[in-house]
Design a protein around this motif. Structure first.
Motif, mmCIF file in Angstrom:
data_model
loop_
_atom_site.group_PDB
_atom_site.id
_atom_site.type_symbol
_atom_site.label_atom_id
_atom_site.label_comp_id
_atom_site.label_asym_id
_atom_site.label_seq_id
_atom_site.Cartn_x
_atom_site.Cartn_y
_atom_site.Cartn_z
ATOM 1 N N LEU A 1 4.124 1.987 8.285
ATOM 2 C CA LEU A 1 4.233 2.292 6.854
ATOM 3 C C LEU A 1 4.620 3.755 6.644
ATOM 4 N N PRO A 2 5.577 4.016 5.744
ATOM 5 C CA PRO A 2 5.925 5.399 5.442
ATOM 6 C C PRO A 2 4.859 6.039 4.552
ATOM 7 N N ASP A 3 4.924 7.342 4.443
ATOM 8 C CA ASP A 3 4.003 8.088 3.589
ATOM 9 C C ASP A 3 4.224 7.725 2.114
ATOM 10 N N TYR B 253 0.829 -1.215 0.000
ATOM 11 C CA TYR B 253 0.000 0.000 0.000
ATOM 12 C C TYR B 253 0.860 1.261 0.000
ATOM 13 N N SER B 254 1.965 1.238 0.729
ATOM 14 C CA SER B 254 2.801 2.448 0.812
ATOM 15 C C SER B 254 3.492 2.749 -0.526
ATOM 16 N N TRP B 255 3.448 1.773 -1.435
ATOM 17 C CA TRP B 255 4.030 1.981 -2.772
ATOM 18 C C TRP B 255 2.958 2.284 -3.823
ATOM 19 N N PHE B 256 1.694 2.266 -3.437
ATOM 20 C CA PHE B 256 0.615 2.429 -4.420
ATOM 21 C C PHE B 256 0.725 3.730 -5.214
ATOM 22 N N TYR B 257 1.079 4.835 -4.531
ATOM 23 C CA TYR B 257 1.172 6.110 -5.254
ATOM 24 C C TYR B 257 2.279 6.051 -6.316
#
Lengths: 219, 219
Positions: A199-201, A161-165
């Protein structure tokens, strides 16, 4: 016995995040040591001489490597709290299967899309979307992959999820459009402190990914 | 409940053999269905839609895929016999680590040596020898990887033995010279019926490998 726990990790690692969430779920106190992957510490090379990779969990001087194995180890050692694993052997096999699937597919396919152009890029992009649609199918209509509770497969998958962007920006697609049920699941996971604090931003991950590509001279 | 067990497999598969040994160790009766990998059965495609690969264990109509996961499933379901897994969580993590290592390394490195020439061949050969030396190091001076008893990691690694003659012949080296302790371990494993009856003859595997290379037009 002293209970000294150290995690060798890198903040943006999809795999390191699994260990962080598992430790948080079990309320284990540990020392976090950030590794610079371009200049790995002697401790990392000593503790994971086979793969030289993070994450590595060091528990009372002994090292455990490979994120899915680390999560199972944490589950088995700190067994005073509820197990991450489903109680049914078939469900356990399924959870292991999908973690293994994500290990084999997500990172390599993302790299294919991220580092290529033209036809290979398009192929990578379609594959990446297809992987998350497949994972969404495995969720079905459950609240969590673990059923009503957050479990082993949830821990295995939520770091993505933290890589989705980054996936969406490089791939020019929207996870919300492609996988709405999976997105609803990410929101449920992010309501848990063990997840949101581990999780990071997403934008910070994206900026990191941009800087790496520049450093590789591929931008 | 009916206990219908079916194994979809191919006789020469290093990974299918793991499932055969595990089932034999637990005295599970099952139906063996040989798959032709050039013409996969509708049952295989239905039961492993994600990878379309053998081995697949079908237990009362439900499929379990990926050999290491199948072995753990067998261990957990037929738990009236001794577990394949070490009782200590750290030892369990180590067993899982080395099975994972062999999954990632052996087959791909063998293929690199088998299907290439010149520098790449030499590289593949040196890597393959180095992998088995590393695995021999993990055995140390124990009788079995499971210590005094044959366990999860023994089941994971012993199938490679049936390919040793192919490795040696294509690689022009001798396992006995390179890894004498590992060879002594293979002899101890082969004294077990569960192993010797599950592994095909080394020469038959070699002939198969020769025929595949011919069929690929690479000989």
């Amino acid at each position: 016995m002293a209970n000294e726990v150290i995690l060798l990790d890198t903040w943006a690692s999809m795999f390191g995040m699994r260990a962080r969430i598992a430790l948080a779920e079990k309320s284990v106190k540990y020392e976090y040591k950030e590794e610079d992957l371009r200049n790995k510490s002697p401790l990392l090379l000593q503790m994971n001489p086979i793969h030289n990779k993070i994450p590595v969990l060091i528990h009372n001087g002994k090292s455990i490597c490979e994120s899915a194995i680390i999560v199972q180890y944490i589950d088995e050692v700190w067994n005073d709290k509820a197990s991450f694993m489903p109680s049914d052997p078939y469900e356990r096999a399924q959870a292991r299967f999908w973690v293994d699937y994500s290990d084999k597919k997500v990172y390599d396919t993302w790299k294919k899309m991220w580092l290529s152009k033209g036809e290979e890029y398009e192929e990578g992009k379609m594959e990446l979307i297809s992987i998350f649609k497949t994972l969404e199918g495995a969720l079905s209509d459950k609240l969590f992959y673990g059923g009503d509770t957050f479990g082993f497969l949830d821990i295995g998958l939520i770091p993505f999820y933290s890589w989705f962007y980054a996936f969406e920006t490089y791939g020019n697609f929207k996870m919300e459009t492609e996988c709405p049920k999976l997105m609803a699941w990410t929101k449920r996971c992010m309501e848990k402190d063990s997840v949101s604090k581990s999780l990071p931003d997403q934008k910070k991950v994206y900026d990191f990914v941009v800087s790496i590509k520049k450093a590789l001279g591929l931008d």
